[in-house]
Structure formats: structure tokens, C-alpha cells
Design a protein around this motif. Structure first.
Motif, PDB file in Angstrom:
ATOM      1  N   GLU A 163       0.828  -1.212   0.000  1.00  0.00           N
ATOM      2  CA  GLU A 163       0.000   0.000   0.000  1.00  0.00           C
ATOM      3  C   GLU A 163       0.860   1.258   0.000  1.00  0.00           C
ATOM      4  OE1 GLU A 163      -0.806  -2.523   2.465  1.00  0.00           O
ATOM      5  OE2 GLU A 163      -2.054  -3.310   0.823  1.00  0.00           O
ATOM      6  N   ALA A 164       2.120   1.137   0.379  1.00  0.00           N
ATOM      7  CA  ALA A 164       2.991   2.307   0.545  1.00  0.00           C
ATOM      8  C   ALA A 164       4.146   2.332  -0.435  1.00  0.00           C
ATOM      9  CB  ALA A 164       3.538   2.340   1.973  1.00  0.00           C
ATOM     10  N   ALA A 165       4.084   1.503  -1.462  1.00  0.00           N
ATOM     11  CA  ALA A 165       5.246   1.303  -2.344  1.00  0.00           C
ATOM     12  C   ALA A 165       5.773   2.596  -2.938  1.00  0.00           C
ATOM     13  CB  ALA A 165       4.880   0.320  -3.458  1.00  0.00           C
ATOM     14  N   ASN A 166       4.879   3.497  -3.360  1.00  0.00           N
ATOM     15  CA  ASN A 166       5.329   4.731  -4.015  1.00  0.00           C
ATOM     16  C   ASN A 166       6.178   5.609  -3.099  1.00  0.00           C
ATOM     17  OD1 ASN A 166       4.315   4.459  -6.632  1.00  0.00           O
ATOM     18  ND2 ASN A 166       2.283   5.157  -6.031  1.00  0.00           N
ATOM     19  N   LEU A 167       6.032   5.426  -1.792  1.00  0.00           N
ATOM     20  CA  LEU A 167       6.758   6.266  -0.838  1.00  0.00           C
ATOM     21  C   LEU A 167       8.099   5.665  -0.415  1.00  0.00           C
ATOM     22  CD1 LEU A 167       3.825   7.409   1.473  1.00  0.00           C
ATOM     23  CD2 LEU A 167       5.290   8.913   0.130  1.00  0.00           C
TER      24      LEU A 167
ATOM     25  N   ALA B 147       1.731  12.141  -6.518  1.00  0.00           N
ATOM     26  CA  ALA B 147       2.033  13.526  -6.135  1.00  0.00           C
ATOM     27  C   ALA B 147       2.619  13.595  -4.730  1.00  0.00           C
ATOM     28  CB  ALA B 147       0.768  14.386  -6.235  1.00  0.00           C
ATOM     29  N   VAL B 148       1.981  12.932  -3.777  1.00  0.00           N
ATOM     30  CA  VAL B 148       2.484  12.941  -2.395  1.00  0.00           C
ATOM     31  C   VAL B 148       3.880  12.326  -2.336  1.00  0.00           C
ATOM     32  CG1 VAL B 148       2.142  11.943  -0.106  1.00  0.00           C
ATOM     33  CG2 VAL B 148       0.224  13.009  -1.288  1.00  0.00           C
ATOM     34  N   ALA B 149       4.077  11.227  -3.070  1.00  0.00           N
ATOM     35  CA  ALA B 149       5.394  10.580  -3.085  1.00  0.00           C
ATOM     36  C   ALA B 149       6.456  11.515  -3.646  1.00  0.00           C
ATOM     37  CB  ALA B 149       5.326   9.297  -3.913  1.00  0.00           C
ATOM     38  N   HIS B 150       6.136  12.221  -4.736  1.00  0.00           N
ATOM     39  CA  HIS B 150       7.102  13.142  -5.340  1.00  0.00           C
ATOM     40  C   HIS B 150       7.433  14.294  -4.401  1.00  0.00           C
ATOM     41  CE1 HIS B 150       7.326  10.892  -8.857  1.00  0.00           C
ATOM     42  NE2 HIS B 150       6.734  11.659  -9.736  1.00  0.00           N
ATOM     43  N   LEU B 151       6.419  14.849  -3.742  1.00  0.00           N
ATOM     44  CA  LEU B 151       6.677  15.939  -2.803  1.00  0.00           C
ATOM     45  C   LEU B 151       7.562  15.471  -1.654  1.00  0.00           C
ATOM     46  CD1 LEU B 151       4.439  17.446  -4.420  1.00  0.00           C
ATOM     47  CD2 LEU B 151       3.634  18.355  -2.239  1.00  0.00           C
ATOM     48  N   LYS B 152       7.301  14.280  -1.170  1.00  0.00           N
ATOM     49  CA  LYS B 152       8.113  13.741  -0.074  1.00  0.00           C
ATOM     50  C   LYS B 152       9.549  13.516  -0.539  1.00  0.00           C
ATOM     51  CE  LYS B 152       8.140  10.147   3.471  1.00  0.00           C
ATOM     52  NZ  LYS B 152       9.540   9.701   3.298  1.00  0.00           N
ATOM     53  N   GLN B 153       9.717  12.921  -1.730  1.00  0.00           N
ATOM     54  CA  GLN B 153      11.053  12.661  -2.260  1.00  0.00           C
ATOM     55  C   GLN B 153      11.807  13.954  -2.524  1.00  0.00           C
ATOM     56  OE1 GLN B 153       9.852  10.430  -5.652  1.00  0.00           O
ATOM     57  NE2 GLN B 153       9.660   8.492  -4.550  1.00  0.00           N
ATOM     58  N   ALA B 154      11.081  15.009  -2.885  1.00  0.00           N
ATOM     59  CA  ALA B 154      11.715  16.290  -3.193  1.00  0.00           C
ATOM     60  C   ALA B 154      11.934  17.147  -1.946  1.00  0.00           C
ATOM     61  CB  ALA B 154      10.871  17.058  -4.206  1.00  0.00           C
TER      62      ALA B 154
ATOM     63  N   ASP C 215      -4.540   9.990   3.428  1.00  0.00           N
ATOM     64  CA  ASP C 215      -4.241   9.714   4.835  1.00  0.00           C
ATOM     65  C   ASP C 215      -3.927   8.226   5.031  1.00  0.00           C
ATOM     66  OD1 ASP C 215      -4.520  12.313   5.649  1.00  0.00           O
ATOM     67  OD2 ASP C 215      -6.561  12.081   6.439  1.00  0.00           O
ATOM     68  N   GLN C 216      -4.731   7.360   4.409  1.00  0.00           N
ATOM     69  CA  GLN C 216      -4.493   5.924   4.511  1.00  0.00           C
ATOM     70  C   GLN C 216      -3.168   5.532   3.850  1.00  0.00           C
ATOM     71  OE1 GLN C 216      -7.999   4.157   2.776  1.00  0.00           O
ATOM     72  NE2 GLN C 216      -9.259   4.499   4.601  1.00  0.00           N
ATOM     73  N   PHE C 217      -2.861   6.188   2.749  1.00  0.00           N
ATOM     74  CA  PHE C 217      -1.608   5.956   2.035  1.00  0.00           C
ATOM     75  C   PHE C 217      -0.411   6.233   2.949  1.00  0.00           C
ATOM     76  CE2 PHE C 217       1.410   7.916  -1.256  1.00  0.00           C
ATOM     77  CZ  PHE C 217       1.905   6.692  -1.680  1.00  0.00           C
ATOM     78  N   LEU C 218      -0.430   7.374   3.616  1.00  0.00           N
ATOM     79  CA  LEU C 218       0.663   7.747   4.522  1.00  0.00           C
ATOM     80  C   LEU C 218       0.681   6.871   5.772  1.00  0.00           C
ATOM     81  CD1 LEU C 218       0.512  11.633   4.189  1.00  0.00           C
ATOM     82  CD2 LEU C 218       2.321  10.126   3.374  1.00  0.00           C
ATOM     83  N   GLN C 219      -0.500   6.480   6.239  1.00  0.00           N
ATOM     84  CA  GLN C 219      -0.564   5.596   7.405  1.00  0.00           C
ATOM     85  C   GLN C 219       0.068   4.239   7.099  1.00  0.00           C
ATOM     86  OE1 GLN C 219      -4.719   5.531   8.450  1.00  0.00           O
ATOM     87  NE2 GLN C 219      -4.716   7.686   9.075  1.00  0.00           N
ATOM     88  N   SER C 220      -0.129   3.757   5.869  1.00  0.00           N
ATOM     89  CA  SER C 220       0.489   2.488   5.474  1.00  0.00           C
ATOM     90  C   SER C 220       2.007   2.596   5.512  1.00  0.00           C
ATOM     91  CB  SER C 220       0.029   2.095   4.065  1.00  0.00           C
ATOM     92  OG  SER C 220      -1.350   1.826   4.035  1.00  0.00           O
ATOM     93  N   TYR C 221       2.524   3.746   5.072  1.00  0.00           N
ATOM     94  CA  TYR C 221       3.973   3.941   5.100  1.00  0.00           C
ATOM     95  C   TYR C 221       4.475   4.051   6.534  1.00  0.00           C
ATOM     96  CZ  TYR C 221       8.599   5.781   4.055  1.00  0.00           C
ATOM     97  OH  TYR C 221       9.957   5.963   3.979  1.00  0.00           O
ATOM     98  N   ASP C 222       3.737   4.776   7.377  1.00  0.00           N
ATOM     99  CA  ASP C 222       4.126   4.883   8.793  1.00  0.00           C
ATOM    100  C   ASP C 222       4.128   3.502   9.459  1.00  0.00           C
ATOM    101  OD1 ASP C 222       4.386   7.609   8.542  1.00  0.00           O
ATOM    102  OD2 ASP C 222       2.400   8.069   9.345  1.00  0.00           O
TER     103      ASP C 222
END
Length: 474
Positions: free
Chosen positions: A90-94, A407-414, A457-464
Motif C-alpha cells: 500500500e505504501a510502495a510509491n513512498l 504527487a504525495v510521493a514526489h513531494l516527499k522525495q523532493a 491519509d491511509q496511504f501515509l498511514q500504510s507507510y508509517d
């Protein structure tokens, strides 16, 4: 041989089996296939699902390599699940290379592999003949977090199976230095292809070009591999740096993009505003650096309308309305918008929609006529219908959500504020409640902002959750 001597040899052989055999197994490096990402825009081919066919061919090819212990995608998923790391999916992009490095240690492998299907095309030749092209990429992330990337291209004018075999052979030849026959010999991508080097520039070229080196500085090489071992680099004209398919798929994106730009500029007036364009380029610069698509030349255009919206045409033109620019209050908010639009292009959403459309009954007859009669007007009608649908009605809900996650993944990576979507979506909610009509187009073409916030929110929670599992070891 007496009894004592016999017992001695039995004991000695037992020790050998006990200690030597595990040592051999331990010295064999392991590769776990983590995922297969399909960026081709193609779901099915004549033999079945493209991902499944590539998966089977890859597993079969890698298992032939005696020097590697291969763990297939299903077995890798089970390893992750057993270690409590299944939230990865669920969090692969991050995920970063550091995350992958920690995952290798947890599941006990030497490297993780991510296979990419970067392009698949069936190109109609004269009469009923077809040619097939498949472009694969392979990311390998080692325990120390280092990453290597390999590519393989297959081409066949006979059967699609040959293109699969050819691309896989070249991919593994580049990856493992396999000494077997390269079925792509003569293909310009093949590392077995002979080239000419320029001793002055240290660049190597194809043999038959109009810009090859002069004889006085020319050096012949039997292969690209030989040239690179001597410190030469490939000519970017002879060997373009594709991380995405650049033949029929890229031509289709350009055609879709031209139609998309025409449709947008038919309905809206483009405003010439160098200051706003410069601002958008500055905001987008860090996003371009982390983009999946390295061969796309993104450009911006401003639309003179109070509507709140943005659109990315498949050829890389990103349109932003004055109405949207008026309501954003930070670079991060605009970065979220731009990265979302980039996500549509990076995931080839327009190409996917086009290929879905040509299978539909109302377009199938047009498509058949296009292939049989080579009627350019009918081909233009297909593109026009698809792009008008995207411009006026937008992408599917799943594609919009996927673009949000990119988009969220790119912002985080940048290193940008990747939680800014709360504020941005909050503006859309308040505009809807205030019955401001400028926001209507967003609601017609995108999921409700509340749903978008919930999904992210669920996307980021999966990464956390994944991070917590990696930290605690449970």
C-alpha cells in the motif's frame, strides 16, 4: 579397507556434507522479485495478461542462472507477510532505497528486484503482418541501499513470444553478463552491437550514421560493452536514454498530446504570462528531478479562465487555470497540483484510456477501418474522441487517486510539504460549501476532496506502519 578405516571415511564425508554444503548455499546470492510495474498502458495481449506473461518469462529465465537464487513475486509476498511487512504494497510509491535496504535484511535476501514493463507495442506492417516490441527495465536494490538499473529490448517480426524471449535475454545479459547468444544481435540496443569510438570525445556511435567520428580519431569496437570498458560513453543520438518506451507508445502519447492541447485550447484562451510560467517552472524543478519519466519535456501554459482546474496533456504540456493560481497560497500547494498532473502522464493514464476505448464497440469499427484503410481522418477521430472525453470528463476515480499518491510521493522525495493536500483539498471543500461555481469542473472530473484526503491519509498511514514494523523488528 578395514572397519576402522571405513568408519573414518564415513565420518569424514559426513562432516563434509554437514559443513561444506551449507557454505555453498550461503555463498549463492539471492534475488527476491518484489513487484512488477506495468507502465506500458497495455493490460492484455493475445496470449493473456501482459504482466503474467512477463512474470512467467522472467522467472523462467532467471532460474536458469546458476549463480543466483531466485525468489518469485508470490514467495516474496509471503516473506514480507511473515515478517509483518505486507503494508509495503500500500505504501510502495513512498519507499526509499533505505527502506528497501532494511527490507532485504529483514527477509534475509541479498537484493530486491522491481521489474518494469516500460513499453509493449504491436505495430502493423504491410497487409496483415505485425511486428512486436517489448521494453523491460530492472531495478536491483542491494543490502547497502545501492541501486542499479538494467534494460532489455525485444523486437520480433514473427510472433510476440520471440519479442518476450529477446527482451528477457538482453535484460539478463546486461544484468548478469550472461555469455549465451544474444537474440538481439544487430539491434541498436544490444550490448553486442559493434560501434565506432571517437578518441577525442570518448563517445561511441553506431556504424552507419551521418555524424560518425573522422578516421583520424576513430576507434573500432566489437561491442558496446568493449567500448564502455575502455571509458567511452554512448552517443545520445545513436542511443537515446529511454527509461520509458520511445517507439510506438511514445508516438501515441505525442499524438494524444497534440489532440489534447488542441481540445484544451479550443475551449480556453491561453494567456501569455512569462512571470507566472517562470514561477511554475521554479516550483516544478525539484519534482522533475524525481519524476519516473526522464525523457519528457514538461512545459507550462496558463489558461485565462476563473475555473479552478489543471490538466496535463500526454505530450508533457501542463495547463493551469488563472482561477487555480488565484486560490493557492504557497509553492507547496502548487507543487501538489503539478505533481498530480505529472502522475497522470507518468502512469500513462491517457494511453490506458485510449487502448480501453478502442476495444469498445462504438470505436472498434473505426479502429479496424484505420488499420485496414490507413485513413488518417478516421485515426484522428479516434484520438479526438478519447482526448475530448478526458478533457471534459476527466480520468477514472482510480486513476485520480493514483495520481494523488504519485504527487504525495514526489513531494516527499523532493523534500517538500507532502501533507499540504489537507489545505488544498480544504479550499475545494470550502468553495463547494460557498457554492462558488468556479470549482464545479474539479468536482465533475475528480473524486470528492473528502475522499481524496481519506485516501491519502491511509496511504501515509500504510507507510508509517511499514516504518514502525522495520524499526521494531516485528
Amino acid at each position: 579397507m578395514n572397519r576402522n578405516s571405513f568408519r573414518y571415511w564415513v565420518w569424514l564425508i559426513g562432516l563434509f556434507i554437514l559443513f561444506a554444503v551449507p557454505t555453498w548455499g550461503a555463498s549463492q546470492p539471492s534475488m527476491a522479485l518484489l513487484a512488477i510495474n506495468n507502465y506500458s498502458g497495455v493490460d492484455k495481449v493475445s496470449g493473456g495478461k501482459l504482466v503474467r506473461l512477463v512474470d512467467e518469462e522472467f522467472a523462467k529465465a532467471v532460474k536458469k542462472q546458476a549463480e543466483i537464487r531466485f525468489i518469485d513475486e508470490e514467495a516474496t509476498a509471503n516473506l514480507l507477510k511473515n515478517k509483518g511487512l505486507d503494508s509495503y504494497y500500500e505504501a510502495a510509491n513512498l519507499c526509499t532505497n533505505r527502506d528497501y535496504s532494511r527490507m532485504t535484511t529483514r527477509i534475509g535476501v541479498d537484493q530486491l528486484a522491481i521489474l518494469e514493463i516500460n513499453g509493449y507495442s504491436e505495430i502493423r506492417r504491410e497487409k496483415s503482418k505485425k511486428a512486436f516490441q517489448l521494453l523491460l527495465g530492472l531495478r536491483l536494490i542491494a543490502k547497502d541501499g545501492s541501486e542499479t538499473y538494467y534494460s532489455g529490448e525485444g523486437f520480433s517480426e514473427g510472433k510476440p513470444e520471440a519479442a518476450f524471449t529477446n527482451s528477457m535475454t538482453q535484460l539478463l545479459s546486461n544484468c548478469f553478463g550472461v555469455g549465451s547468444t544474444d537474440f538481439n544481435a544487430g539491434n541498436i540496443r544490444s550490448f553486442d552491437a559493434p560501434v565506432l569510438g571517437n578518441r577525442a570525445s570518448k563517445v561511441y556511435h553506431l556504424l552507419d550514421t551521418h555524424h560518425g567520428p573522422q578516421e583520424s580519431v576513430r576507434e573500432n569496437f566489437n561491442s558496446r560493452t568493449e567500448a564502455e570498458q575502455r571509458g567511452y560513453r554512448p552517443c545520445p543520438i545513436c542511443f537515446p536514454d529511454y527509461k520509458s518506451f520511445d517507439y510506438a507508445d511514445r508516438a501515441l502519447e505525442e499524438s494524444l498530446g497534440a489532440e489534447g492541447c488542441g481540445t484544451i485550447e479550443y475551449y480556453y484562451r491561453v494567456e501569455q504570462n512569462p512571470q507566472l510560467i517562470a514561477w511554475l517552472e521554479r516550483v516544478a524543478a525539484p519534482l522533475f528531478k524525481v519524476s519516473y519519466r526522464k525523457n519528457v519535456d514538461f512545459k507550462f501554459r496558463i489558461l485565462d479562465t476563473k475555473e479552478v482546474n489543471a490538466f496535463c496533456s500526454p505530450n508533457g504540456y501542463i495547463y493551469v487555470t488563472k482561477g487555480l493560481i488565484d486560490i493557492v497560497e504557497s509553492d507547496s500547494e502548487m507543487a501538489m497540483v503539478i505533481a498530480h498532473e505529472m502522475g497522470h502522464l507518468e502512469k500513462k493514464h491517457a494511453v490506458i484510456r485510449y487502448r480501453q476505448a478502442i476495444t469498445a464497440a462504438f470505436l472498434a469499427s473505426i479502429f479496424i477501418a484505420v488499420n485496414n484503410n490507413n485513413n488518417n481522418n478516421q485515426a484522428a477521430n479516434v484520438l479526438a474522441v478519447v482526448m475530448a472525453e478526458l478533457v471534459l470528463r476527466g480520468y477514472s476515480r482510480d486513476q485520480e487517486n493514483e495520481a494523488d499518491e504519485v504527487a504525495v510521493a514526489h513531494l516527499k522525495q523532493a523534500g517538500l510539504d507532502y501533507r499540504v493536500y489537507h489545505t488544498l483539498m480544504g479550499r475545494f471543500i470550502d468553495m463547494r460549501q460557498a457554492k462558488i461555481t468556479a470549482i464545479n469542473k474539479i468536482f465533475a472530473t475528480h473524486p470528492a476532496p473528502e475522499k481524496r484526503i481519506e485516501n491519502l491519509d491511509q496511504f501515509l498511514q500504510s507507510y508509517d506502519k511499514l516504518q514502525a514494523q522495520l524499526d521494531t523488528g516485528f
